[in-house]
Design a protein around this motif. Structure first.
Motif, PDB file in Angstrom:
ATOM      1  N   ASP A  83       2.425 -53.090  26.313  1.00  0.00           N
ATOM      2  CA  ASP A  83       2.526 -54.497  25.918  1.00  0.00           C
ATOM      3  C   ASP A  83       1.183 -55.239  25.886  1.00  0.00           C
ATOM      4  O   ASP A  83       0.991 -56.130  25.041  1.00  0.00           O
ATOM      5  N   LEU A  84       0.294 -54.910  26.805  1.00  0.00           N
ATOM      6  CA  LEU A  84      -0.939 -55.686  26.973  1.00  0.00           C
ATOM      7  C   LEU A  84      -2.086 -55.045  26.201  1.00  0.00           C
ATOM      8  O   LEU A  84      -2.716 -54.087  26.663  1.00  0.00           O
ATOM      9  N   VAL A  85      -2.366 -55.587  25.051  1.00  0.00           N
ATOM     10  CA  VAL A  85      -3.397 -55.034  24.169  1.00  0.00           C
ATOM     11  C   VAL A  85      -4.763 -55.103  24.852  1.00  0.00           C
ATOM     12  O   VAL A  85      -5.181 -56.143  25.354  1.00  0.00           O
ATOM     13  N   GLY A  86      -5.446 -53.960  24.877  1.00  0.00           N
ATOM     14  CA  GLY A  86      -6.798 -53.912  25.439  1.00  0.00           C
ATOM     15  C   GLY A  86      -6.839 -53.734  26.943  1.00  0.00           C
ATOM     16  O   GLY A  86      -7.913 -53.601  27.526  1.00  0.00           O
ATOM     17  N   ALA A  87      -5.670 -53.721  27.589  1.00  0.00           N
ATOM     18  CA  ALA A  87      -5.629 -53.555  29.047  1.00  0.00           C
ATOM     19  C   ALA A  87      -5.405 -52.092  29.401  1.00  0.00           C
ATOM     20  O   ALA A  87      -4.820 -51.320  28.631  1.00  0.00           O
ATOM     21  N   HIS A  88      -5.891 -51.720  30.583  1.00  0.00           N
ATOM     22  CA  HIS A  88      -5.613 -50.390  31.127  1.00  0.00           C
ATOM     23  C   HIS A  88      -5.109 -50.590  32.555  1.00  0.00           C
ATOM     24  O   HIS A  88      -5.869 -50.957  33.443  1.00  0.00           O
ATOM     25  N   VAL A  89      -3.815 -50.369  32.736  1.00  0.00           N
ATOM     26  CA  VAL A  89      -3.185 -50.560  34.046  1.00  0.00           C
ATOM     27  C   VAL A  89      -2.870 -49.186  34.625  1.00  0.00           C
ATOM     28  O   VAL A  89      -2.298 -48.336  33.932  1.00  0.00           O
ATOM     29  N   VAL A  90      -3.247 -48.960  35.875  1.00  0.00           N
ATOM     30  CA  VAL A  90      -2.996 -47.663  36.501  1.00  0.00           C
ATOM     31  C   VAL A  90      -2.210 -47.860  37.799  1.00  0.00           C
ATOM     32  O   VAL A  90      -2.304 -48.899  38.457  1.00  0.00           O
ATOM     33  N   TYR A  91      -1.453 -46.839  38.139  1.00  0.00           N
ATOM     34  CA  TYR A  91      -0.680 -46.816  39.382  1.00  0.00           C
ATOM     35  C   TYR A  91      -1.421 -45.939  40.381  1.00  0.00           C
ATOM     36  O   TYR A  91      -1.821 -44.811  40.058  1.00  0.00           O
ATOM     37  N   ALA A  92      -1.613 -46.439  41.587  1.00  0.00           N
ATOM     38  CA  ALA A  92      -2.288 -45.665  42.630  1.00  0.00           C
ATOM     39  C   ALA A  92      -1.264 -45.236  43.680  1.00  0.00           C
ATOM     40  O   ALA A  92      -0.599 -46.077  44.283  1.00  0.00           O
ATOM     41  N   ASP A  93      -1.160 -43.941  43.878  1.00  0.00           N
ATOM     42  CA  ASP A  93      -0.201 -43.398  44.833  1.00  0.00           C
ATOM     43  C   ASP A  93      -0.825 -43.316  46.226  1.00  0.00           C
ATOM     44  O   ASP A  93      -1.868 -42.683  46.405  1.00  0.00           O
ATOM     45  N   THR A  94      -0.213 -43.982  47.187  1.00  0.00           N
ATOM     46  CA  THR A  94      -0.624 -43.820  48.581  1.00  0.00           C
ATOM     47  C   THR A  94       0.470 -43.126  49.390  1.00  0.00           C
ATOM     48  O   THR A  94       0.206 -42.630  50.486  1.00  0.00           O
ATOM     49  N   TYR A  95       1.669 -43.106  48.839  1.00  0.00           N
ATOM     50  CA  TYR A  95       2.801 -42.535  49.573  1.00  0.00           C
ATOM     51  C   TYR A  95       2.545 -41.067  49.921  1.00  0.00           C
ATOM     52  O   TYR A  95       2.719 -40.646  51.069  1.00  0.00           O
ATOM     53  N   ASN A  96       2.119 -40.293  48.932  1.00  0.00           N
ATOM     54  CA  ASN A  96       1.992 -38.854  49.145  1.00  0.00           C
ATOM     55  C   ASN A  96       0.835 -38.494  50.067  1.00  0.00           C
ATOM     56  O   ASN A  96       0.969 -37.583  50.893  1.00  0.00           O
ATOM     57  N   VAL A  97      -0.283 -39.205  49.939  1.00  0.00           N
ATOM     58  CA  VAL A  97      -1.412 -38.872  50.803  1.00  0.00           C
ATOM     59  C   VAL A  97      -1.100 -39.220  52.252  1.00  0.00           C
ATOM     60  O   VAL A  97      -1.417 -38.457  53.174  1.00  0.00           O
ATOM     61  N   LEU A  98      -0.453 -40.363  52.487  1.00  0.00           N
ATOM     62  CA  LEU A  98      -0.095 -40.727  53.857  1.00  0.00           C
ATOM     63  C   LEU A  98       0.975 -39.789  54.415  1.00  0.00           C
ATOM     64  O   LEU A  98       0.927 -39.407  55.597  1.00  0.00           O
ATOM     65  N   SER A  99       1.916 -39.400  53.583  1.00  0.00           N
ATOM     66  CA  SER A  99       2.949 -38.452  54.025  1.00  0.00           C
ATOM     67  C   SER A  99       2.326 -37.112  54.397  1.00  0.00           C
ATOM     68  O   SER A  99       2.734 -36.476  55.392  1.00  0.00           O
ATOM     69  N   ALA A 100       1.335 -36.699  53.618  1.00  0.00           N
ATOM     70  CA  ALA A 100       0.655 -35.428  53.911  1.00  0.00           C
ATOM     71  C   ALA A 100      -0.077 -35.493  55.244  1.00  0.00           C
ATOM     72  O   ALA A 100      -0.058 -34.532  56.021  1.00  0.00           O
ATOM     73  N   ILE A 101      -0.720 -36.627  55.515  1.00  0.00           N
ATOM     74  CA  ILE A 101      -1.424 -36.794  56.795  1.00  0.00           C
ATOM     75  C   ILE A 101      -0.430 -36.776  57.950  1.00  0.00           C
ATOM     76  O   ILE A 101      -0.654 -36.142  58.990  1.00  0.00           O
ATOM     77  N   ILE A 102       0.696 -37.480  57.779  1.00  0.00           N
ATOM     78  CA  ILE A 102       1.704 -37.546  58.835  1.00  0.00           C
ATOM     79  C   ILE A 102       2.295 -36.160  59.117  1.00  0.00           C
ATOM     80  O   ILE A 102       2.554 -35.793  60.265  1.00  0.00           O
ATOM     81  N   THR A 103       2.456 -35.366  58.061  1.00  0.00           N
ATOM     82  CA  THR A 103       3.030 -34.026  58.212  1.00  0.00           C
ATOM     83  C   THR A 103       2.046 -33.046  58.841  1.00  0.00           C
ATOM     84  O   THR A 103       2.414 -32.239  59.705  1.00  0.00           O
TER      85      THR A 103
END
Length: 354
Positions: free
Chosen positions: A264-284
């Protein structure tokens, strides 16, 4: 060509590419501009009437000079490390801190406030700076920047900045799962969808103000926060699986929203940053990441429930080496954990902006 001459030319070529890469890395992002909650509040709550503060020991014990800046950690936050990785200052100033001039705020600033949420009702309950108010401060900042630098330079800074949103956990842990109002209005999945709509609207607001490079951080496994483990009456000391499922549901919908925003947003670059998996890996597997202590407890006090002012009360009981702990208090990562998260985000979601 002699072997010596070839090696010399190869060395020059390597140096050239290294310098070019460095210039591109620092030049591709003009500033880091942050919206969010206590995960990225670098001191704004010091300047508002709230008990959600971290401007006293043991907070900041590993920050430069051992200063408690208002960061909910023993040292720097994820966004501080991200700023440094882009060749910008190693710490991100708090917008409300008047010790910083507008010149110092041209390379980055944080509007974040501990206790804030996507839902403005969350901030009302915690007397934090709401996300809508943070966006109003952003408008004010743009005008200040234009007065100080001129419209052309200001517009370039705004267009080339990296915008980070790190917010949403409080909407569950301090709002929906505690207070009755939203639970009376929404089922859990409806509330997730409601929050995603607010996240979408916030990104669009930032876009209309000039933002083009935008990162939205997903929720971590907040069911494994030490305070949540402590309050887990069904399985004391264990992660709350239902809460973690909420985080995963939110993250799945957020990723869908990010894809739609990019369309929808012309000229924009929106990214998703995952923290769930890295924190889960540390906890495990904490030892794989150099954490020697119990990841179910924080460093401050007993490590089970203390945060903010309660960390100050328990200072004599604070652990001797915070960076052996995943969590500094019962809800916030240690500086070492923040560095690991920042490295992961830089090497995945933010790689496109380097």
């Amino acid at each position: 060509m002699s072997t010596q001459s070839f090696c010399y030319r190869l060395l020059l070529l390597i140096v050239h590419f290294a310098l070019s890469s460095s210039r591109a890395s620092t030049g591709n992002v003009s500033a880091i501009i942050v919206f969010g909650d206590s995960t990225v509040d670098t001191g704004n709550n010091n300047f508002i009437p709230t008990i959600a503060k971290a401007n006293f020991p043991p907070y900041g014990c590993d920050f430069d000079g051992g200063v408690a800046t208002g960061r909910f950690s023993n040292g720097r936050l994820v966004t501080d490390f991200v700023s440094e990785m882009f060749g910008l200052p190693s710490s991100v100033p708090a917008y409300l801190d008047t010790d910083y001039t507008i010149d110092q705020l041209t390379t980055g600033l944080s509007f974040a406030s501990a206790g804030a949420g996507l839902d403005d009702f969350t901030a009302k309950f915690t007397t934090a700076i709401s996300l809508s108010q943070q966006l109003d401060y952003f408008k004010e900042y743009i005008q200040r920047l234009k007065l100080a630098k001129g419209e052309s330079v200001a517009n370039e800074i705004i267009a080339e900045a990296l915008y980070v949103f790190s917010i949403g956990t409080n909407d569950f842990t301090l709002n929906y799962l505690v207070l009755p109002l939203r639970r009376a209005q929404y089922t859990t999945l409806e509330f997730v969808t409601y929050l995603i709509g607010l996240a979408d609207a916030a990104v669009r607001d930032a876009y209309h103000l000039g933002a083009r490079k935008i990162e939205f951080t997903g929720l971590g496994p907040f069911g494994c926060l030490p305070a949540v483990r402590t309050l887990n009456l069904d399985e004391p000391g264990c992660c709350n699986k239902e809460y973690n499922q909420l985080a995963m549901s939110f993250n799945a919908e957020l990723q869908d929203a990010v894809r739609k925003l990019n369309g929808d947003l012309v000229g924009a670059h929106v990214v998703y940053a995952d923290t769930y998996n890295v924190l889960s890996a540390i906890i495990t597997n904490p030892s794989d990441y150099g954490f020697e202590e119990n990841v179910a407890q924080g460093c401050c006090g007993t490590g089970r429930i203390e945060t903010s002012v309660f960390c100050g009360l328990g200072e004599p009981l604070t652990c001797p080496d915070p960076n052996k702990y995943l969590f500094f208090d019962s809800a916030h990562p240690s500086e070492r954990a923040c560095k690991i998260i920042a490295d992961e985000i830089i090497n995945t979601a933010l790689l496109v902006f380097l």
